[in-house]
Design an enzyme around this catalytic site. Structure first.
Site, PDB file in Angstrom:
ATOM      1  N   THR A  68      40.353  37.747  36.259  1.00  0.00           N
ATOM      2  CA  THR A  68      41.783  37.761  35.924  1.00  0.00           C
ATOM      3  C   THR A  68      42.431  36.440  36.280  1.00  0.00           C
ATOM      4  O   THR A  68      43.258  35.916  35.521  1.00  0.00           O
ATOM      5  CB  THR A  68      42.491  38.917  36.658  1.00  0.00           C
ATOM      6  N   LYS A 125      46.303  38.387  39.905  1.00  0.00           N
ATOM      7  CA  LYS A 125      45.006  38.062  40.507  1.00  0.00           C
ATOM      8  C   LYS A 125      44.121  39.297  40.417  1.00  0.00           C
ATOM      9  O   LYS A 125      44.547  40.352  39.945  1.00  0.00           O
ATOM     10  CB  LYS A 125      45.173  37.602  41.954  1.00  0.00           C
ATOM     11  N   GLY A 126      42.886  39.187  40.879  1.00  0.00           N
ATOM     12  CA  GLY A 126      41.889  40.230  40.668  1.00  0.00           C
ATOM     13  C   GLY A 126      42.137  41.489  41.484  1.00  0.00           C
ATOM     14  O   GLY A 126      42.838  41.478  42.495  1.00  0.00           O
ATOM     15  N   VAL A 127      41.478  42.580  41.047  1.00  0.00           N
ATOM     16  CA  VAL A 127      41.680  43.881  41.693  1.00  0.00           C
ATOM     17  C   VAL A 127      40.386  44.645  41.927  1.00  0.00           C
ATOM     18  O   VAL A 127      40.342  45.576  42.716  1.00  0.00           O
ATOM     19  CB  VAL A 127      42.634  44.755  40.842  1.00  0.00           C
ATOM     20  N   GLY A 128      39.286  44.256  41.283  1.00  0.00           N
ATOM     21  CA  GLY A 128      38.083  45.092  41.242  1.00  0.00           C
ATOM     22  C   GLY A 128      37.502  45.470  42.585  1.00  0.00           C
ATOM     23  O   GLY A 128      36.832  46.499  42.710  1.00  0.00           O
ATOM     24  N   GLU A 129      37.736  44.650  43.622  1.00  0.00           N
ATOM     25  CA  GLU A 129      37.106  44.911  44.921  1.00  0.00           C
ATOM     26  C   GLU A 129      38.066  45.422  45.983  1.00  0.00           C
ATOM     27  O   GLU A 129      37.644  46.027  46.967  1.00  0.00           O
ATOM     28  CB  GLU A 129      36.464  43.618  45.426  1.00  0.00           C
ATOM     29  N   GLN A 155      35.665  47.249  33.488  1.00  0.00           N
ATOM     30  CA  GLN A 155      36.855  46.896  34.259  1.00  0.00           C
ATOM     31  C   GLN A 155      38.068  46.611  33.389  1.00  0.00           C
ATOM     32  O   GLN A 155      39.172  46.410  33.897  1.00  0.00           O
ATOM     33  CB  GLN A 155      36.572  45.689  35.174  1.00  0.00           C
ATOM     34  N   GLY A 156      37.891  46.568  32.057  1.00  0.00           N
ATOM     35  CA  GLY A 156      39.016  46.380  31.153  1.00  0.00           C
ATOM     36  C   GLY A 156      39.420  44.946  30.945  1.00  0.00           C
ATOM     37  O   GLY A 156      40.547  44.665  30.514  1.00  0.00           O
TER      38      GLY A 156
END
Length: 760
Positions: free
Chosen positions: A532, A709-713, A489-490
């Site tokens: 993140t 904020k997060g992005v993975g989902e 995911q980097g």
């Protein structure tokens, strides 16, 4: 210190060269002197009492060093059960088995082929017991998977289940808001539909693996884990050791998606190493992944009270989650996702019941979206069905009901920094939805075209803890110590960018130390798009702590930290290139536990938003359809690395596309019948729509590190319902179960024509 901004730049990933050159380290490639290979003998029945296990022949094979059963493990650990929510899963089956594929015995040998051959000679005898496979049936089934419930003690809302007997309900979550009964009575219309999702697999291309190396009353685990801190704590608990006796190291991961959370292969590898007093490597095959952990199959009944103009005034949801034989983190999915079942809509009267159920299928746990894609599938299909019944445009009904900034969600928590309206409007623009001069072309003849939209949201897991250390060296280089796991995911690059932003050190001069519990500080886990935000805060705090120390050191020696190169500050202090500065940081977001009615003023530190628009072409004679276009919009706050965000959205979308169109675990009496990549169809490059557009909308998470904020989902949320809505728009048939297949469309078309297809 330099002033060049690092945050917001699409710099190349730090690990890119190591991966493309083949130098990146993975557990599967590791070998140590004296290492034994472990292979597992698994149950062939879904539910049964163990009568006997014959391992005599296996032990006699040359090259076999040991064969262990659950009773051998009991000699080392009196209560060899583990699990994040319940201590319900034995390291090897004890007394009975609860799903096909459950580990029953393990062979340790000098080579993999010897171990595999030995496993084939083991014979087990079972007294088969009644089994239950369906999540709704499990509510009242006489087949009980666990005779008594054993909460792990981690989660307060499970404590009331301690010692409860003869139930398959691992958690029941209830939310009540307003007067639902009155709102339904007053509504102009009441709509009720039921939706189902199938059991699917994470299927990271790197299967689970653990190399356990015993020491002098110590143990080192090299493992494919997203949660090294939890693994250390749980392994120490099992052995009755202090945490510092267990060391957990995680190199790069070849994908995880929630599969490699908590304990997976670690406990079995650990006990084998301690019993044999030799290093033991347990690496699963691709097929064995199908028996380890899956995504919850679900049934969701949703009922809405609606006014004539499309305003939703009441919503009732009942969700059944198929947790399989062992709870894993299923109870958290049931609660943390369950409260979003009404959708991202402003509804005053809400009634939710969400149940985690034990069944005799392989265990289910977290999978990219943590239950949210299953819920969005239901409530966004339901929303379109209401719109079409009332002859309201699907976009307009969403505009009318969408939660706005400052309005309370069903829990009572106010929506803050959640760009729902921005995402929806950008989707409308990208889809050219409001263009009255050029209406969408639905085609003619046997080839029909349709389009659909969907929007969903997710709360972050809370409360959780993250800690970080930043070590600034005398030459101006830097080391970041964090237990966040980079599984593609980097995150290593994003965290380094944050350190660079604070300290003014070039990203190329920052080394991110991979998780090693003897070295890197505690992090709850890499899951739920939390890194993140949560670890980002901890990293930012640690970098600021180091910066403050650097400034103080510069003042002490009469220099300006803003204008003096970092090496010169150290040389002035120590007279040579020497010394270092260590900054530490931690972060725990605020959280208020829900009351008995599921109400809380602070359910989540941030909301994730994702929306999808889909266009399809459908052949009315065969049911064959093609997704010709996908448009994916997400709110990630400020993108730390836009290029990485782009690939995250793309990857999430394609993964959910597979769950939408083709992926499904097939079972026969609890046995997976398609446990291979030959039969379980994940998307290939030819399955990706020719037009796929991704966009992170212009937004800011004010409470996030650097607005992020997060992005993975987020890219997973709207894919399934958007495609189903597009099919309905094209040919007027509604599918309510996943996956969406040509056969399902064909059957629906036949039923619509009054000539339903008869089953054989």
């Amino acid at each position: 210190m330099t002033l060049t901004s690092a945050v917001g730049r699409s710099i190349p990933r730090l690990e890119a060269h190591a991966k493309v050159s083949g130098r990146a380290e993975y557990v599967h490639n590791m070998r140590v002197a004296g290492m034994l290979v472990a292979k597992v003998f698994r149950s062939t029945v879904a539910h049964g009492r163990i009568i006997a296990i014959d391992v005599v022949q296996a032990r006699a094979i040359p090259g076999v060093v040991a064969v262990y059963t659950g009773e051998d493990i009991r000699k080392l650990i009196a209560e060899p059960y583990y699990g994040p929510a319940f201590h319900d899963q034995p390291i090897l089956a004890l007394d009975k088995v609860r799903h096909v594929g459950e580990p029953v015995a393990v062979v340790l040998a000098t080579g993999a082929h010897v171990a595999e051959a030995a496993v084939q000679t083991i014979v087990a005898e079972y007294e088969e017991l009644p089994a239950v496979y369906d999540e709704v049936e499990a509510m009242t089934s006489s087949a009980v998977v666990h005779e008594v419930l054993k909460p792990a003690g981690t989660f307060p809302d499970l404590k009331h289940l301690k010692d409860k007997r003869d139930t398959n309900i691992a958690l029941d979550f209830h939310l009540r808001r307003g007067d639902v009964a009155k709102a339904f009575a007053d509504a102009d219309h009441v709509f009720e539909h039921t939706f189902r999702t199938q059991q699917v697999l994470h299927l990271p291309l790197e299967p689970f693996a653990t190399l356990a190396v015993p020491g002098d009353a110590t143990l080192t685990l090299h493992t494919t884990s997203q949660s090294p801190s939890f693994v250390r704590i749980e392994i120490a608990r099992l052995f009755g050791w202090a945490e510092n006796k267990v060391r957990v190291k995680v190199p790069y991961l070849g994908g995880g998606f929630g599969a490699k959370l908590y304990i997976k292969t670690e406990a079995l590898a650990a006990v084998c190493a301690m019993l044999a007093q030799r290093p033991v490597k347990l690496a699963l095959t691709m097929e064995e992944q199908f028996y380890m952990i899956t995504k919850h199959a679900t049934t969701l009944r949703i009922k809405s009270g609606v006014t004539n103009d499309g305003r939703v005034t009441a919503r009732e949801c009942e969700v059944w989650w198929n947790g399989g034989a062992y709870a894993d983190i299923g109870p958290r999915v049931t609660q943390k996702s369950g409260f979003t079942a009404p959708g991202p809509y402003d509804i005053d009267n809400v009634h939710i019941d969400s149940y985690a159920l034990y069944t005799n299928l392989p265990p289910a746990g977290a999978l990219r979206g943590f239950g949210i894609p299953q819920l969005v599938w239901a409530y966004e299909s339901h929303t379109d069905m209401i719109a079409r019944e009332l002859n309201i445009d699907p976009l307009e009904i969403r505009r009318k009901n969408l939660l706005r900034e400052g309005r309370p969600q069903a829990t009572g928590t106010l929506m803050k920094d959640a760009a729902l309206d921005t995402v929806l409007e950008r989707l409308a623009t990208r889809m050219d939805w409001d263009n009255k001069k050029k209406p969408f072309d639905h085609g003619n003849g046997t080839q029909r075209r349709g389009r659909g939209i969907a929007i969903g949201f997710k709360a972050s897991i809370s409360p959780t803890t993250s800690m970080a250390i930043v070590n600034l060296n005398a030459d101006g280089s830097c080391n970041l110590y964090s237990s966040t796991v980079d599984m593609g995911q980097g995150s290593d690059t994003a965290m380094a960018q944050m350190v660079s932003e604070v300290l003014g050190v070039a990203v190329e001069k920052i080394t991110v130390v991979h998780p090693d519990t003897d070295v890197t500080p505690y992090d709850m886990a890499t899951l739920g798009s939390r890194s993140t935000y949560h670890m980002g805060h901890a990293v930012k705090n640690a970098a600021e702590h180091a910066r403050d120390k650097l400034f103080a050191l510069a003042r002490e020696v009469g220099l300006s930290a803003e204008t003096t190169p970092i090496p010169d500050i150290f040389k002035k202090k120590y007279g040579m290139q020497a010394g270092n500065i260590v900054g530490v940081g931690s972060f725990i977001p605020p959280y208020t536990p829900p009351d008995a009615h599921g109400q809380t003023a602070d359910a989540t530190p941030f909301w994730m938003i994702g929306a999808t628009g889909a266009e399809v072409e459908v052949d009315t004679e065969t049911g064959e359809f093609t997704v010709t276009r996908l448009v994916n919009l997400v709110d990630v706050g400020r993108a730390i690395n836009p290029a990485i965000v782009e690939t995250q959205i793309s990857g999430a979308t394609i993964m959910q596309l597979g769950f939408t169109l083709s992926e499904c675990m097939d079972f026969d009496a609890g046995q997976v019948t398609n446990a291979s990549l030959a039969d379980y169809k994940i998307p290939g490059i030819r399955d990706v729509p020719l037009s796929m557009e991704n966009e992170a909308v212009d937004a800011e998470q004010k409470s996030g590190p650097f607005g992020a904020k997060g992005v993975g989902e987020s890219g997973t949320f709207g894919v399934s319902p958007a495609i189903a809505n597009a099919i309905d728009d094209a040919v007027g048939v509604r599918l309510t179960s996943l996956p969406l297949t040509a056969e399902a469309v064909y059957r629906a078309l036949r039923s619509k024509s009054g000539d339903p297809l008869k089953d054989d």
